[in-house]
Design an enzyme around this catalytic site. Structure first.
Site, PDB file in Angstrom:
ATOM      1  CE  LYS A 253     102.038 -23.300  28.445  1.00  0.00           C
ATOM      2  NZ  LYS A 253     103.322 -23.942  28.839  1.00  0.00           N
ATOM      3  CG  ASP A 258     107.183 -20.165  28.438  1.00  0.00           C
ATOM      4  OD1 ASP A 258     107.357 -19.017  28.944  1.00  0.00           O
ATOM      5  OD2 ASP A 258     107.109 -21.231  28.746  1.00  0.00           O
ATOM      6  CE  LYS A 265     110.498 -21.409  28.248  1.00  0.00           C
ATOM      7  NZ  LYS A 265     110.793 -22.791  29.399  1.00  0.00           N
ATOM      8  CG  ASP A 276     104.669 -22.770  25.885  1.00  0.00           C
ATOM      9  OD1 ASP A 276     104.649 -23.998  25.871  1.00  0.00           O
ATOM     10  OD2 ASP A 276     104.842 -21.982  26.763  1.00  0.00           O
ATOM     11  CG  ASP A 335     109.965 -21.045  32.284  1.00  0.00           C
ATOM     12  OD1 ASP A 335     108.981 -20.961  31.291  1.00  0.00           O
ATOM     13  OD2 ASP A 335     111.049 -21.638  31.852  1.00  0.00           O
ATOM     14  CD  GLU A 337     104.483 -20.578  30.822  1.00  0.00           C
ATOM     15  OE1 GLU A 337     105.402 -20.795  31.409  1.00  0.00           O
ATOM     16  OE2 GLU A 337     104.176 -21.163  29.689  1.00  0.00           O
ATOM     17  NE  ARG A 339     103.269 -25.632  36.613  1.00  0.00           N
ATOM     18  CZ  ARG A 339     104.118 -26.651  36.611  1.00  0.00           C
ATOM     19  NH1 ARG A 339     104.474 -26.936  38.187  1.00  0.00           N
ATOM     20  NH2 ARG A 339     105.134 -27.055  35.916  1.00  0.00           N
TER      21      ARG A 339
END
Ligand code: BES
Ligand code: ZN
Ligand code: ZN
Length: 495
Positions: A253, A258, A265, A276, A335, A337, A339
């Site tokens: 990933k 993010d 967030k 991230d 959020d 994201e 996956r």
């Protein structure tokens, strides 16, 4: 840090002396230590002023015999390679101006694996990210020498060279993680990967840019990345591509920042979301460790790079997207994201290549940090034996990955969308790390199109709690840890 070895007794710079708790006065066999220093050392040991508890240090200076740093290994019967690695790291962490830039390590009653671990700990800990700071004029690099017997010299030298190569991969992972997000965006990562591949004849990097990703139908990657002016991309690393047969496959990933997207967030600590992309850094660092240590087998790695931003052209909660697999996802929270980008990476990994197994790395869920804190990575797999192998590879190198459950009930929760094949959010917040893992499983292809074909062996590692902020990780002072590069090298090479 340069670590060299010598089979002489000379001491250059500060003497570093690893000692066991409850040990006796310095035995005569520890040669080469000037008498004045030796009697000073024996005095603090005899007086019980230095007990050699694990990771304790004491600096001795002011005698004609030179300077010394004593470092504790704990009790002799418990002093395994992990204790040595931590002691080596502790020495570097405790180095101050008074110790100078040269160290000479003198062991007694130690074997090659323990000496190597100590050197590895020193090298791993000798890292700071100061690219964005004014240069300190009188800053110089630490150099360490290990005195060993003639009989151990060849083996120790080879083992330390290998550890240095692997450390270069760990440090690369940290450099990428620590890099500020205004400078490390998806295509910047891709360019770094292309530059990297030029150093090695047996390494290749291919970049699937935004336009190509759209053409190929990578709906997960595109949906997450389209709201940023820094467009998403997929980066594919191949090592020893001319080797035939099945090979390990890594997927990472790589969210370079993010914000949460439209499901924004909260502000506090949002800067940490530059980390991230830790999964992609783990994968890139592993490729560097393997390439630089001369690994001859084939390995392929895919990183899914995107910046998750709120914007007029960002995806929204409620959108339904179509992924590379053909499966659709109802996006209930922008959020979640990681996956989405991984759904395309995993599918590509399993369909365009012939992997022996796939391991993905992701700073995927806050829920994993709730479950395991910063002490262990969450580890899921569709194959119990494979999960055990990774767990053990992690234990071998001192990087804990803890088994977590992949349950049908969690899968059911993630396929329970009224309008799409899957949904990117669980029904509630409980078990959030498990529902995320179960979601990913939907995108791991089977070995073939046959109805009874098995799913490709796959493991998922959630490094949200371990990629940064792990204060008890002695191998690192601050910032990105570079965790699991060493675990993967161990798993892939068996060494
Ligand atoms: N990158 C975060 C996960 C994360 C959070 C890592 C904190 C490290 C520290 C991920 O993209 C995310 O935001 N996940 C959400 C998922 C939720 C919306 C289902 C989370 O964990 O809250
Ligand atoms: Zn997120
Ligand atoms: Zn994320």
């Amino acid at each position: 840090m340069q670590v060299t070895i010598s089979s002489g007794n000379n001491i250059n710079g500060t003497l570093v002396l690893p000692l066991f708790e409850g040990g006796e006065a310095l035995p005569e066999i520890v040669e080469g230590i000037p008498n004045a220093l030796k009697s000073q050392i024996n005095r603090v040991l005899a007086d019980g002023d230095f007990k050699a508890k694990a990771n304790a240090t004491m600096t001795l200076a002011g005698t004609e015999g030179g300077k010394a740093m004593l470092v504790g290994l704990g009790k002799a019967e418990k002093a395994d390679t992990h204790a040595y690695r931590e002691a080596g790291a502790t020495v570097v962490a405790s180095c101050k101006k008074v110790h100078g830039n040269e160290l000479t390590v003198v062991f007694h009653n130690t074997d090659v694996p323990c000496m190597t671990s100590f050197a590895e700990g020193m090298m791993l800990r000798d890292y700071s990210y100061d690219l964005y700071k004014k240069k300190d004029e009188d800053e110089t690099n630490l150099a360490a020498r290990i005195n060993c017997s003639e009989g151990d010299a060849t083996a120790l030298s080879a083992a330390i060279d290998r550890a240095a190569s692997i450390t270069s991969g760990v440090h690369l992972s940290r450099d990428l993680g620590n890099c500020p997000p205004n400078d490390l965006y998806p295509m910047a990562f891709a360019e770094k990967a292309e530059q990297w591949a030029k150093q090695y004849d047996n390494a290749k990097v291919e970049v699937i840019d935004y336009e190509a990703a759209k053409r190929h139908g990578m709906g997960g990657l595109v949906a997450v990345g389209m709201g940023s002016s820094r467009k998403p991309c997929m980066v594919i690393f191949t090592l020893n591509g001319d080797q035939k047969g099945q090979h390990p496959m890594l997927v990472g990933k790589g969210i370079t920042f993010d914000t949460g997207g439209i499901s924004l967030k909260p502000g506090a600590g949002m800067d940490e979301m530059k980390y991230d992309m830790g999964g992609s850094a783990t994968v890139f660092g592993t490729m560097e460790a393997l390439a630089s240590s001369g690994y001859a087998g084939k390995v392929v790695a895919i990183t899914c790079m995107a910046e998750n931003m709120p914007a007029a052209n960002a995806q929204r909660p409620g959108d339904v997207i179509k992924t590379l697999s053909g499966k659709t996802i109802e996006v209930l929270n922008t959020d979640a994201e990681g996956r989405l980008v991984l759904s395309d990476g995993l599918w590509k990994a399993g369909t365009d290549y012939d992997p022996e197994y796939i391991v993905d790395f992701a700073t995927l869920t806050g829920a994993c940090v709730v479950a395991l804190g910063h002490e262990a990575t969450g580890l899921w797999s569709n194959d119990d034996d494979f999960r055990t192998r990774i767990h053990e590879a992690g234990n071998d190198v001192g990087e804990l990955a803890w088994p977590m459950p992949l349950l049908p009930a969690f899968e059911k929760e993630m396929t329970d969308s009224k309008i799409a094949d899957t949904r990117n959010l669980g029904a509630g917040r409980y078990g959030g790390a498990n529902t995320a893992a179960a979601f990913l499983k939907q995108f791991v292809p089977n070995r073939s199109d046959d109805e009874d074909a098995e799913q490709i062996t796959w493991a998922h590692m959630d490094i949200a709690g371990t990629y940064w902020g792990a204060k008890s990780n002695k191998m690192v002072g601050h910032g990105a840890t570079g965790i699991h590069v060493r675990t993967m090298v161990r798993l892939i090479t068996g060494e």
